[in-house]
Design a protein around this motif. Sequence first.
Motif, short mmCIF file in Angstrom:
data_model
loop_
_atom_site.label_atom_id
_atom_site.label_comp_id
_atom_site.label_asym_id
_atom_site.label_seq_id
_atom_site.Cartn_x
_atom_site.Cartn_y
_atom_site.Cartn_z
N CYS A 153 -49.46 15.13 28.14
CA CYS A 153 -48.24 14.86 28.31
C CYS A 153 -47.31 15.11 28.80
CB CYS A 153 -47.88 15.17 26.42
SG CYS A 153 -46.31 13.57 26.42
N SER A 154 -46.69 13.84 29.42
CA SER A 154 -45.36 14.82 30.21
C SER A 154 -44.30 15.52 29.67
CB SER A 154 -44.90 13.04 31.59
OG SER A 154 -44.27 12.72 30.72
N SER A 155 -44.46 14.76 28.50
CA SER A 155 -43.49 15.82 27.60
C SER A 155 -43.56 17.06 27.99
CB SER A 155 -43.22 15.28 26.44
OG SER A 155 -44.37 15.48 25.67
N LYS B 264 -41.40 19.68 22.80
CA LYS B 264 -41.05 20.15 24.17
C LYS B 264 -39.69 21.43 24.27
CE LYS B 264 -37.62 17.42 25.64
NZ LYS B 264 -37.65 15.98 26.39
N SER C 124 -38.85 19.96 18.85
CA SER C 124 -39.79 19.04 19.17
C SER C 124 -41.00 19.79 19.89
CB SER C 124 -38.94 17.97 20.29
OG SER C 124 -38.80 18.78 21.15
N GLN D 19 -42.73 18.52 30.89
CA GLN D 19 -41.57 18.22 31.76
C GLN D 19 -40.56 20.16 31.35
OE1 GLN D 19 -38.75 15.61 29.30
NE2 GLN D 19 -36.78 16.43 30.45
#
Length: 142
Positions: free
Chosen positions: A69-71, A44, A42, A74
Motif C-alpha cells: 500500500c502506498s501509505s 503510517k 495509524s 509514504q
Amino acid sequence: MSQTEIGSEFSYNLRDLSYSSNKTAFLQHLNFKKENCLFLNSGKAAIKFLFEKILRSKTNRILLLSYICSSIIQPFMELGMECVFYNLDAHLNIDLWDLDRKLKEGTDAVYFINYFGFPQPKALQQYLLENKDSVTIIEDCT
C-alpha cells in the motif's frame, strides 16, 4: 462464537485512555502484558515513529515488498530513505532469491507483511533469522 477483527482500524475512545486505570483495562483487552506502550493514530504514524525516533541513525535504505500500500511507502519517502522493492510470487510469498540478491547489494532494513494474517513460509522465516544480526527486520502482522 465470538468475532475478533483482524487488522483494519479499531475504534476506541481516546479520552478513556488518558486515565491510567482505563489504559490498563484497554491493554488487558488487547492482551498486552505491559503498560509500556505508545499509542499512535495509524500504521503510517507507527512506521514513521519507528524510523524517525528509534532506527533513523542506522537506516537509510529499506527493502519493501513489490505489492504494498502506498501509505506504507509514504513515511519512508518523507524521511528521505531509499526504497528498494523485492518480488513476490503469485501466492504473495516473498521471492527469496530476489530478496537475497538485494540484501547482498547492501541495505539497512527489510519490511515484510504477513498478508491477511498468514505467516510467510518457514524458509523465509529461517532466512530472516539467519540475517537478523546484519539487517533490521520489520514484520507487519496486521
